[in-house]
Design a protein around this motif. Structure first.
Motif, PDB file in Angstrom:
ATOM      1  N   ALA A   1       0.823  -1.196   0.000  1.00 20.52           N
ATOM      2  CA  ALA A   1       0.000   0.000   0.000  1.00 20.52           C
ATOM      3  C   ALA A   1       0.870   1.264   0.000  1.00 20.52           C
ATOM      4  CB  ALA A   1      -0.937  -0.002   1.203  1.00 20.52           C
ATOM      5  N   PHE A   2       1.991   1.201   0.729  1.00 16.27           N
ATOM      6  CA  PHE A   2       2.870   2.366   0.761  1.00 16.27           C
ATOM      7  C   PHE A   2       3.791   2.428  -0.442  1.00 16.27           C
ATOM      8  CE2 PHE A   2       1.742   2.261   5.293  1.00 16.27           C
ATOM      9  CZ  PHE A   2       1.285   3.572   5.389  1.00 16.27           C
TER      10      PHE A   2
ATOM     11  N   PHE B   1      -1.757  -0.377  -5.510  1.00 15.58           N
ATOM     12  CA  PHE B   1      -2.187  -1.555  -4.749  1.00 15.58           C
ATOM     13  C   PHE B   1      -3.540  -1.348  -4.087  1.00 15.58           C
ATOM     14  CE2 PHE B   1      -2.543  -3.893  -0.754  1.00 15.58           C
ATOM     15  CZ  PHE B   1      -2.525  -5.168  -1.256  1.00 15.58           C
ATOM     16  N   ALA B   2      -3.664  -0.213  -3.391  1.00 21.40           N
ATOM     17  CA  ALA B   2      -4.839  -0.050  -2.550  1.00 21.40           C
ATOM     18  C   ALA B   2      -6.059   0.449  -3.308  1.00 21.40           C
ATOM     19  CB  ALA B   2      -4.512   0.895  -1.397  1.00 21.40           C
ATOM     20  N   ASN B   3      -5.925   0.716  -4.626  1.00 22.36           N
ATOM     21  CA  ASN B   3      -7.151   1.185  -5.275  1.00 22.36           C
ATOM     22  C   ASN B   3      -8.122   0.032  -5.487  1.00 22.36           C
ATOM     23  OD1 ASN B   3      -7.049   0.035  -7.901  1.00 22.36           O
ATOM     24  ND2 ASN B   3      -5.565   1.585  -8.541  1.00 22.36           N
ATOM     25  N   SER B   4      -9.395   0.376  -5.554  1.00 21.38           N
ATOM     26  CA  SER B   4     -10.417  -0.661  -5.477  1.00 21.38           C
ATOM     27  C   SER B   4     -10.340  -1.596  -6.682  1.00 21.38           C
ATOM     28  CB  SER B   4     -11.798  -0.034  -5.378  1.00 21.38           C
ATOM     29  OG  SER B   4     -12.090   0.629  -6.598  1.00 21.38           O
TER      30      SER B   4
ATOM     31  N   SER C   1       2.169 -12.567  -5.940  1.00 19.58           N
ATOM     32  CA  SER C   1       2.304 -12.399  -7.388  1.00 19.58           C
ATOM     33  C   SER C   1       1.767 -11.029  -7.802  1.00 19.58           C
ATOM     34  CB  SER C   1       1.642 -13.536  -8.148  1.00 19.58           C
ATOM     35  OG  SER C   1       0.259 -13.460  -8.027  1.00 19.58           O
ATOM     36  N   ASN C   2       0.681 -10.571  -7.179  1.00 21.17           N
ATOM     37  CA  ASN C   2       0.176  -9.236  -7.482  1.00 21.17           C
ATOM     38  C   ASN C   2       1.220  -8.180  -7.107  1.00 21.17           C
ATOM     39  OD1 ASN C   2      -1.648  -6.761  -6.088  1.00 21.17           O
ATOM     40  ND2 ASN C   2      -2.277  -7.392  -8.131  1.00 21.17           N
ATOM     41  N   GLY C   3       1.792  -8.335  -5.920  1.00 19.65           N
ATOM     42  CA  GLY C   3       2.770  -7.357  -5.444  1.00 19.65           C
ATOM     43  C   GLY C   3       3.967  -7.270  -6.361  1.00 19.65           C
ATOM     44  N   MET C   4       4.468  -8.419  -6.802  1.00 15.62           N
ATOM     45  CA  MET C   4       5.659  -8.381  -7.660  1.00 15.62           C
ATOM     46  C   MET C   4       5.335  -7.731  -8.997  1.00 15.62           C
ATOM     47  SD  MET C   4       7.985 -11.683  -6.852  1.00 15.62           S
ATOM     48  CE  MET C   4       6.803 -12.937  -7.215  1.00 15.62           C
ATOM     49  N   ASN C   5       4.125  -7.992  -9.520  1.00 10.24           N
ATOM     50  CA  ASN C   5       3.735  -7.330 -10.762  1.00 10.24           C
ATOM     51  C   ASN C   5       3.694  -5.817 -10.580  1.00 10.24           C
ATOM     52  OD1 ASN C   5       3.539  -9.634 -12.215  1.00 10.24           O
ATOM     53  ND2 ASN C   5       1.308  -9.715 -12.282  1.00 10.24           N
ATOM     54  N   LEU C   6       3.071  -5.394  -9.471  1.00 10.12           N
ATOM     55  CA  LEU C   6       2.933  -3.958  -9.252  1.00 10.12           C
ATOM     56  C   LEU C   6       4.285  -3.292  -9.013  1.00 10.12           C
ATOM     57  CD1 LEU C   6      -0.287  -3.698  -7.065  1.00 10.12           C
ATOM     58  CD2 LEU C   6      -0.049  -3.464  -9.530  1.00 10.12           C
ATOM     59  N   MET C   7       5.192  -4.031  -8.399  1.00  9.37           N
ATOM     60  CA  MET C   7       6.511  -3.466  -8.124  1.00  9.37           C
ATOM     61  C   MET C   7       7.430  -3.593  -9.338  1.00  9.37           C
ATOM     62  SD  MET C   7       6.632  -2.967  -4.544  1.00  9.37           S
ATOM     63  CE  MET C   7       8.380  -2.994  -4.374  1.00  9.37           C
ATOM     64  N   ASN C   8       6.884  -4.117 -10.439  1.00 12.94           N
ATOM     65  CA  ASN C   8       7.670  -4.316 -11.660  1.00 12.94           C
ATOM     66  C   ASN C   8       8.917  -5.155 -11.436  1.00 12.94           C
ATOM     67  OD1 ASN C   8       5.878  -2.731 -13.074  1.00 12.94           O
ATOM     68  ND2 ASN C   8       6.977  -0.868 -12.480  1.00 12.94           N
TER      69      ASN C   8
END
Ligand SMILES: Nc1ncnc2c1ncn2[C@@H]1O[C@H](COP(=O)(O)OP(=O)(O)OP(=O)(O)O)[C@@H](O)[C@H]1O
Ligand SMILES: Nc1ncnc2c1ncn2[C@@H]1O[C@H](COP(=O)(O)OP(=O)(O)OP(=O)(O)O)[C@@H](O)[C@H]1O
Ligand SMILES: [Mg+2]
Ligand SMILES: [Mg+2]
Lengths: 332, 497, 311, 319
Positions: free
Chosen positions: C25-26, C31-34, C276-283
């Motif tokens: 989220a930080f 991440f935190a958007n709906s 897996s979502n986090g790694m995608n978002l963090m590129n």
């Protein structure tokens, strides 16, 4: 007229235009790419490298996000959704299957993001533009070669790729197309999963079961190498066998000088995808469909590409720079 | 009066070995029927047939003249036959309440298990047995005696007309046995039929009305207990009178073999000291759960005391020991530890007698060295322990409870240790074998060995040992010469502390 | 304490999931958007449903390697050219039969769970490939509609999740059956199936039922997936059984049986999903994603130190 | 007495693991359908195909007998294959590769053992996670340098024969015999049996339980490294992907061979034949031209039927 890749043509029928300026956006751009599987084999690794290199060459692309579905439809759907959530400027997709990503592609386009498709067709036409090397064409080039070599009659083995994979089915359909009206019979048909070890197992078993074969249709280079190795191992004459543009196979072809053809399926399609995305963002006019149906290569052409100093796992033709080729593939 | 249950000419063989040959047994309501016999006589097998665990090869079971047969324990239970099995069989990952209600849980209208009712009822059932355990405790957290109590509570709590208690008291001490006996009498007075199996003579005479004796799978006879004396009962079981249960005590002792100093079991408990000399058998006595077992287990790293040290043959080791290495460290100093829970901590039930007997011999050797057969050690142990088994290749799990215990002891005797730490040397062992084990222990001491033993049978401690430490509240409250000890003054010491 | 210690070590993965969420989220804007959060739910749902089914089997001391194939099989059946009122009941009936055969072979014919369910995996995958050699076909409108959109502002996948968890919760904690599951598993972990049977629990029937439940949940996951990929696909469930087992184990359920919890399983799925979502978002580049996943898994188990050695 | 002997004989027969007769049946089918195939030359080629799996099984059965499991074999094979084919270590000899591979396997096995025995982590997850880490590591490395050619010496060695039998097959048989002797004749073998049957009891009889589990995993890691060397020899080319199903197949072959978690009725040769079953099954099905879906169905049914037959027979003779 935008040049995407050597050998790419625009079919004239049923080919609408993506109007100029529709997706025009000022640089800098962020481009996302969802691969069906970066680490599936050495060819897919090279596609990723070609795409990355092309993106790096264009300074207007500030960020290139490459996601890997690892042959998992569910993950690809998730990957595309994640790219949409990140609001990238364009998405390039190598679909895992012909249907599984449809819904998320529609979502991307609805969000105003252009979608470029390559190395895999889908059933919907929701995408923006596509560059498709016809898998049927690929298989047919190989099939036609066998028909010519065998003068239209004889028994062949068929070495297919991964069962259930659309690429495999379509290449096979191309073979069926070229066998139509000939007296060539498929004596055995097995899946070698495009892998050296599985194909070797299959070829050994087939050979020991019945060594009389007039030609072999192999849908991938590693499988061709494996099968040729089997014939050499048994000291038998190598029948005409199809192959594709891989440095290791070229080396074997040149050295053992058997009858073969190499279907072209360039990993530089990865770069072509980037060029298409850039063209869309520049606001250039594109066609919806681009076909990539190059003719097969003979031994002479293979010789001009073959590089003794590089490892077996380079695929031709490539757009990687000499430095990159050396960095990635230099032997020892 | 109608006979409640008749078992007629029951025979049963396992593979080739015959466990029962044409045994008949009649159970009457409102009476407690003792089933006696040496280890392996077939008592448990007979009861397992009645409880639906095994099916007889031949013979019939009748209730009030109607033929009955059970395919599995559930059928038998549904029919009103409740069993406390010899081998503890509670499920460790379930709470006491769940174990008590397993298979017959109350549910409310929505199909939810009525936990409140289970908890309340469990608390009551435990209270009747004089226990104040939390019904929500997992069974895995209970001591072995507590488990045995829960097992009993499970058995006698059932709505049944026939209760089978197969050695229910093997892990209980005298006071607990008395609580159980009161219950059995209550059930009897309610008109239930009870089968009671035990190797402890005094219990049999305390609660039972009739006794049936088995020998080698055959019926010796059924008699009212009022006609019997302990002597005549033993003679009926063993085939001869047993003169001396306990061997004579030793006269002189050697150097100190084991010295426990300033052992504080808990941070707050008073330090204790214990010493055992060569040639001496020393006992730890006391009420259940007062710390006797912690003392013994602290010596092998199974329990971590707060502080203390132990000196074995002049070598001092600081406690606590490591849990992983404690046993081996002691083994290296020729100390053997015999655990009480033979099913979970002692035996490899699925492996052969030979393997079970030789493991400790193997474990003192290097992994890569050649494994020996130890055939002579195994044969001589089977002989000296008088184990009833077809051969040394059969799995220990198929032996009777008492013979299993002999194998367990035999393993540690075979190691040629000179200090034995034993929990419950004769749990579930028949009277003849008990006497033999006592002789073996005494012979061991006379050969220069030292023994520290723990038992819930006070009489056994008095008869077997030379000296007794009474433990209470995690410390030693008194010590006495066994020759002067009586059940009364041991209990007195334990209680008045 | 009471039931606490039978639930396995799920607190640690919970903390981990919370930490990961905060971190994402930080660290990332999206991440935190709906939109992303509802993606996350939809992405994790098939795995959650399969993992919950798998948990029942693991709790009785077994393992079900056939669930991945059942998922693919379900999508293939749904993509047949038949109306929803035919194919929908059909997938559950067929899955029930598959689960029953698994359970029957294991309890009555004494086949080891790994062998029985691995064989079943092959058989079902083979049949699926005959039915549908490559992906395609169309899924009944009803199914696709049920996974998209929302009711009263609640996204459909969330409703799927709540309903699945509620059913599983009722089965596991609100019935005698659930209690018996733990009892049987406790016996198996301690070395015998007979232990529970001696209490009069129909152990073998209940074990059989666990395999049926596992297969039914897999079918449910298959229905959800079919709705999401809008086609039948012979490979969609490939290796899903391994992910399901991983999620179950991360959640603290012991593979030897008798110890575990529903919340643990759900948390296990959340951890995998966030990863897996986090790694995608963090590129994170795909070339290191696999390694990161493995290291995190390793960390979770390394910190969940148990009493027992083994599976 | 004779009744007893008889029953113990039938009991022993009923304990013959399914792999033995499944193997016999498959050979019978081959003999009926293609008698010319039943000679050393041909069978040798078929058997050589499963040697990597067969080696992996030797480690698998060891850890399964101490109630553990090792799913990291896939990662070990991939890493070693990459190390050899990527040219990371230019101008080195065969000996270097072998030593480096063995050291890698040893370390990986030791790590597995430590995590499982000392940290008490779940064996399935630890070994699976390690496999994922290793695969991920190779993928990371291959983004900088994709794998290339395997030094020809590997392939050459793989293709040698000894009195007509392919050397890898001889090597596998020898390794199996070695493992069999190791478990049958050493104290370690006794430890393994004890630990598998009852860990608490093993602990109380002085068996170093944790050390036994660690050693079992270490040996399994070492064997996985050997399997990796043979596999590398057989494919002659580097790869970025290896079948995750190899470890699962090794578990299946082990169980088919009569070894289940904690119990080892089939010894070492049971699983050996389990692996042969997989080899012959493939040959028979290819021979009959069964397509991929049919192969899956047939393979599943045949393994299941063999296991059912075994399960029924051994439960008949119980109770
Ligand atoms: N499951 C079994 N398989 C093989 N043999 C068995 C089995 N159960 C019991 N036996 C054998 O049957 C005989 C009778 O055993 P049983 O357990 O009935 O004795 P018991 O009278 O209860 O002895 P104890 O007092 O020691 O408990 C023994 O020789 C035992 O080895
Ligand atoms: N120890 C045993 N060994 C072999 N068979 C047994 C054993 N105990 C019971 N059986 C048989 O198994 C059958 C079912 O046993 P049980 O009732 O315990 O299993 P279940 O799971 O409840 O099955 P069901 O659904 O039939 O009730 C019984 O008919 C009985 O004959
Ligand atoms: Mg008994
Ligand atoms: Mg029943």
């Amino acid at each position: 007229e935008v040049k995407l890749l050597d050998g790419v043509t625009t079919p004239s029928e049923n080919n609408p235009t993506v109007e100029a300026g529709k997706y025009k956006k000022d640089a800098p751009w962020v481009i996302g790419m969802s691969s069906f599987g970066v680490n599936a084999n050495t060819w897919t690794v090279q596609v990723a490298h070609e795409a990355e290199a092309a993106a790096a060459r264009d300074k207007r692309i500030t960020k290139f996000v490459l996601l890997d579905a690892g042959f998992d439809q569910k993950k690809q759907v998730a990957d595309i959704e994640d790219l949409i959530a990140q609001k990238v400027d364009a998405i390039i997709i190598q679909p895992v299957t012909s249907t599984s990503a449809d819904a998320s592609i529609e979502k991307a386009v609805a969000a105003g993001i252009p979608v470029v498709l390559h190395t895999g067709r889908i059933e919907s036409d929701a995408f923006t533009t596509e560059i498709q090397g016809g898998a049927e064409h690929f298989g047919k080039v190989m099939g036609d070669f066998l028909v010519k070599e065998l003068n239209g009659k004889g028994n062949i083995w068929v070495l297919r790729g991964l069962a259930g994979h659309p690429e495999d089915t379509n290449r096979y359909n191309g073979l069926v197309e070229s066998l139509k009206g000939t007296d060539i019979k498929i004596a055995a048909e097995e899946n070698g999963d495009w892998q050296y070890d599985k194909a070797k197992k299959v070829c050994e078993t087939l050979y020991l079961n019945d060594p009389n074969v007039d030609g072999i249709w192999s849908s991938g280079a590693d499988m061709t190498r494996a099968c040729v190795d089997v014939f050499k191992q048994f000291g038998a004459a190598i029948p005409p066998i199809s192959g594709e543009g891989n440095n290791g196979f070229f080396g074997q072809w040149i050295k053992d000088n058997f009858k073969s053809v190499s279907s072209e399926y360039s990993p530089a399609q990865g770069a072509a995808g980037i060029r298409a995305a850039v063209a869309l963002l520049e606001g250039k006019e594109l066609k919806k469909h681009y076909a990539y149906n190059p003719p097969g290569w003979d031994l002479e052409k293979a010789k001009t590409y073959y590089r003794e100093d590089l490892s077996a796992n380079v695929w031709w033709p490539s757009e990687l720079s000499e430095d990159q080729l050396k960095e990635f593939y230099s032997k020892q | 009066m109608t006979n409640l249950i008749e078992m007629l000419k029951i025979s049963k063989a396992f593979g080739g070995s015959v466990a029962l040959r044409g045994v008949s047994l009649t159970l009457e309501p409102g009476s407690v029927h003792a089933l006696m016999g040496e280890n392996g006589a077939g008592k448990s097998t007979l009861m397992k047939i009645l409880a639906g665990v095994h099916q007889p090869d031949s013979g019939e079971i009748y209730k009030n003249g109607h033929r009955i047969s059970f395919a599995n324990p559930r059928d038998a239970l549904a029919f009103g036959i409740s069993t406390v099995f010899q081998e503890l069989s509670l499920l460790p990952n379930m709470t006491i309440a769940e174990n008590l209600f397993l298979g017959r849980e109350p549910v409310n209208r929505l199909g939810f298990v009525d936990r409140k009712h289970m908890r309340l009822h469990t608390r009551e059932a435990l209270a009747k047995l004089g226990l104040t355990l939390d019904p929500n405790m997992l069974v895995s957290e209970l001591s072995i005696a507590e488990r045995q109590f829960v097992e009993i509570a499970h058995g006698i709590d059932a709505d049944a007309s026939i209760f089978i208690l197969d050695e229910p008291t093997a892990a209980l001490n005298a006071t607990d046995v008395e609580v159980l006996n009161a219950h059995i009498r209550r059930l009897r007075d309610e008109g239930k039929a009870i089968v009671y199996i035990s190797h402890r003579m005094e219990e049999i005479f305390n609660v039972c009305d009739t006794v049936t004796v088995l020998k080698d799978g055959q019926l010796v006879g059924t008699r009212p207990l009022s006609e019997m004396t302990p002597g005549s009962l033993i003679a009926m079981m063993v085939g001869r009178e047993l003169e001396d249960l306990f061997p004579a005590r030793a006269g002189a002792f050697g150097d100190v073999a084991l010295e426990i100093e300033h052992l504080k079991l808990e941070a707050t408990s008073k330090p204790l000291s214990i010493s055992v000399r060569k040639g001496e058998i020393v006992a730890l006595a006391g009420l259940e759960g007062q710390g006797q077992q912690k003392v013994l287990r602290a010596l092998v790293g199974e329990y971590s005391p707060f502080s203390g040290s132990v000196t074995i043959k002049g070598k001092t080791i600081r406690l606590p020991l490591s849990k992983e290495a404690g046993i081996r460290q002691m083994q290296a100093s020729s100390v053997a530890f015999v655990p009480e829970d033979r099913k979970d901590e002692g035996l490899f039930l699925g492996l052969s007698l030979a393997h079970n007997l030789s493991t400790s011999l193997h474990s003192s050797r290097n992994e890569l060295s050649r494994a020996q057969g130890f055939a002579d050690v195994i044969a001589s142990t089977l002989r000296s322990m008088n184990v009833k088994a077809a051969n040394a290749r059969m799995p220990v799990g198929s032996l009777s409870g008492g013979n299993q215990q002999k194998i367990l002891l035999g393993r540690y005797f075979a190691t040629k240790a000179d200090l034995l730490l034993i929990e419950e040397p004769t749990r579930g062992v028949d009277i003849g074998a008990k006497s033999e084990i006592y002789k073996l222990l005494r012979a061991f001491a006379e050969g220069g060995g030292a023994v520290l033993v723990l038992s819930r049978e006070t009489l056994e401690l008095i008869g077997l040992c030379d000296r007794i430490y009474v433990i209470h509240g995690d410390t030693v409250v008194t010590q006495m010469q066994a020759a002067e000890a009586t059940e009364h003054n041991i209990l007195d010491a334990a209680l008045s502390a | 304490m009471g039931r606490g210690s039978r639930q396995g070590l799920w607190a640690l993965p919970l903390i981990l999931a919370v930490l990961m969420s905060f971190f994402l989220a930080f660290a990332t804007a999206q991440f935190a958007n709906s939109g992303n959060l509802s993606n996350l739910v939809a992405q994790g749902m098939p795995l959650m449903i399969t993992a919950i089914g798998q948990m029942f089997v693991v709790l009785v001391g077994g393992l079900d390697l056939s669930v991945g194939s059942v998922v693919s099989f379900t999508t293939a059946i749904l993509a047949l050219d038949a109306p929803a009122y035919v194919v929908l009941p059909a997938v559950f009936i067929l899955a029930g039969v598959i689960g029953f055969i698994n359970g029957f072979c294991i309890t009555r014919l004494k086949v080891h769970p790994i062998i029985a369910t691995l064989s079943m995996q092959y058989v079902v995958l083979g049949i699926t490939r005959i039915l549908r050699p490559v992906s395609g076909g169309s899924i009944p409108e009803f199914v696709t509609a049920s996974v998209a959109g929302s009711i009263a502002g609640i996204p459909m996948p969330v409703i799927w999740g709540v309903v699945t968890i509620a059913i599983a919760w009722k089965l596991l904690y609100g019935s005698r059956y659930g209690l018996h599951i733990f009892a049987i598993g406790g016996g198996v972990a301690a070395g015998s199936t007979e232990a529970a049977r001696n209490f009069g629990i129909p152990a073998r029937r209940n074990i059989m039922l666990a395999y049926v439940i596992s297969a039914l949940f897999a079918a449910l996951a298959g229905v959800f997936l079919a709705g999401r990929i809008v086609s039948g696909d012979p490979n969609v469930g490939l290796l899903m059984e391994l992910d399901a087992i991983t999620a179950v184990a991360i959640g603290g359920t012991q593979l030897s049986g008798g110890v575990g919890s529903l919340q643990g399983t759900v948390i296990g799925v959340v951890v995998l999903g966030l990863l897996s979502n986090g790694m995608n978002l963090m590129n994170v580049t795909p070339f290191v994603q696999t390694a990161v996943k493995g290291i995190l898994l390793m960390l979770v188990v390394a910190l969940q130190s148990r009493k027992k050695i083994g599976l | 007495m004779s009744a007893f002997l008889n029953s113990s004989l039938t009991q022993r027969i009923s304990k013959i693991p399914p792999s033995y007769y499944l193997c016999a049946i498959l050979l019978l089918i081959l003999w009926i359908a293609r008698p010319q195939m039943l000679n050393v030359n041909v069978l040798g080629v078929f058997i050589r195909q499963v040697v990597p799996l067969g080696l992996l099984v030797l480690g698998q059965l060891l850890v399964m007998r101490v109630k553990s499991i090792d799913l990291s074999g896939g990662g070990v094979i991939l890493l070693i294959n990459y190390g050899i084919s990527s040219g990371m270590f230019p101008n080195t000899s065969l000996g270097f590769y072998v030593v480096a591979a063995l050291a890698t396997g040893l370390l990986i096995g030791l790590f597995n053992g430590y995590m499982i025995a000392k940290r008490r982590a779940s064996a399935v997850i630890v070994t699976l996670a390690l496999s994922i880490v290793l695969i991920g590591f190779v993928q990371y490395l291959s983004s900088g340098k994709p794998p290339g050619d395997v030094p020809p010496i590997f392939t050459d060695l793989f293709n040698t024969r000894f009195v007509g039998v392919p050397s890898p097959v001889i090597f596998w048989v020898a390794m199996t015999a070695l493992m069999s002797a190791f478990l049958g004749y050493t104290v370690f073998g006794k430890f393994v049996t004890s630990v598998g049957e009852n860990m608490r009891a093993a602990h109380f009889s002085g068996v170093p339980v944790e050390r036994t589990v660690i050693l079992a995993h270490t040996i399994a890691g070492l064997i996985a490294a050997i399997a990796a060397l043979v596999q590398t020899g057989s494919i002659a080319v580097g790869s970025v992907r290896v079948g995750l199903d190899l470890p699962i197949l090794s578990v299946a072959a082990t169980i088919l061979g009569g070894v289940v978690f904690g119990r080892g009725e089939g010894g070492v040769w049971g699983p050996f034949f389990g692996v042969l079953c997989f080899a012959f099954l493939f040959v028979v099905m290819t021979m009959f031209g069964i397509g991929e879906p049919g192969k899956l169905v047939a393979q599943g049914l045949i393994i299941l039927l063999a296991a059912i037959f075994y399960g029924l027979r051994s439960s008949d003779t119980q109770s």
